[in-house]
Design an enzyme around this catalytic site. Structure first.
Site, PDB file in Angstrom:
ATOM      1  CG  HIS A 128      -0.093  -0.053   2.481  1.00 57.41           C
ATOM      2  ND1 HIS A 128       0.243   1.082   3.179  1.00 57.41           N
ATOM      3  CD2 HIS A 128       0.529  -1.079   3.099  1.00 57.41           C
ATOM      4  CE1 HIS A 128       1.033   0.735   4.194  1.00 57.41           C
ATOM      5  NE2 HIS A 128       1.222  -0.566   4.167  1.00 57.41           N
ATOM      6  N   GLY A 129       0.408   2.376   0.277  1.00 58.59           N
ATOM      7  CA  GLY A 129       1.198   3.606   0.196  1.00 58.59           C
ATOM      8  C   GLY A 129       2.515   3.579   0.944  1.00 58.59           C
TER       9      GLY A 129
END
Length: 158
Positions: free
Chosen positions: A14-15
């Site tokens: 994810h980020g």
């Protein structure tokens, strides 16, 4: 051996992993180790989409990951290994993969978990796996993002 990072993160890629950790550690391959995810085509597709451009992705069952690492398949790469739970890393270490440090990132809250930090929630099986990893000489740290201070996870676990 070119394992430059190992991280537990319930969200896998994810980020934070895709952008912050890959950039900070100059990662050329992210390896997700999880027997169930390796069999799930939809989840693998999502992970491929989340992987930054120019970074390779492997989504492997734990035994295959250990086999590939020990065979030197990734020796020319900078490898970040990610898994949802500590038992995956314990199995990797028990299979002979040397792991110096394991960063405990996000472990989501559920009805069964208890909170260790704001973003790390564990069940008894997780705690047991953390102690076994520690006994095998793996240094356990807690650090959400690269700019956060590194904390000794075993002190937080007590």
């Amino acid at each position: 051996m070119t394992i430059v990072g190992a991280r537990i993160d319930g969200r896998l890629i994810h980020g934070q992993v895709a952008n912050l950790w890959t950039t900070k550690l100059n990662i050329s391959r992210i390896m997700v180790i999880d027997d169930e995810v390796a069999e799930n085509a939809i989840e693998k597709s999502g992970l491929k989409l989340a992987t930054p451009a120019g970074v390779k992705l492997s989504v492997l069952p734990i035994a295959k990951a250990a086999e590939n690492i020990l065979a030197g398949k990734y020796d020319s790469q900078r490898l970040l290994i990610v898994a949802r739970k500590p038992d995956r890393f314990l199995r990797l270490v028990e299979a002979g993969v040397p792991l110096e440090t394991l960063n405990v990132g996000n472990m989501s809250q559920s009805d069964e978990t208890r909170s260790i930090t704001r973003s790390i929630n564990v069940v008894d099986a997780d705690v047991e796996a953390f102690y076994k990893l520690h006994e095998k000489g793996v240094k356990l740290t807690a650090q959400m993002v690269p700019n956060d201070p590194v904390e000794d996870f075993m002190k937080l676990l007590k």
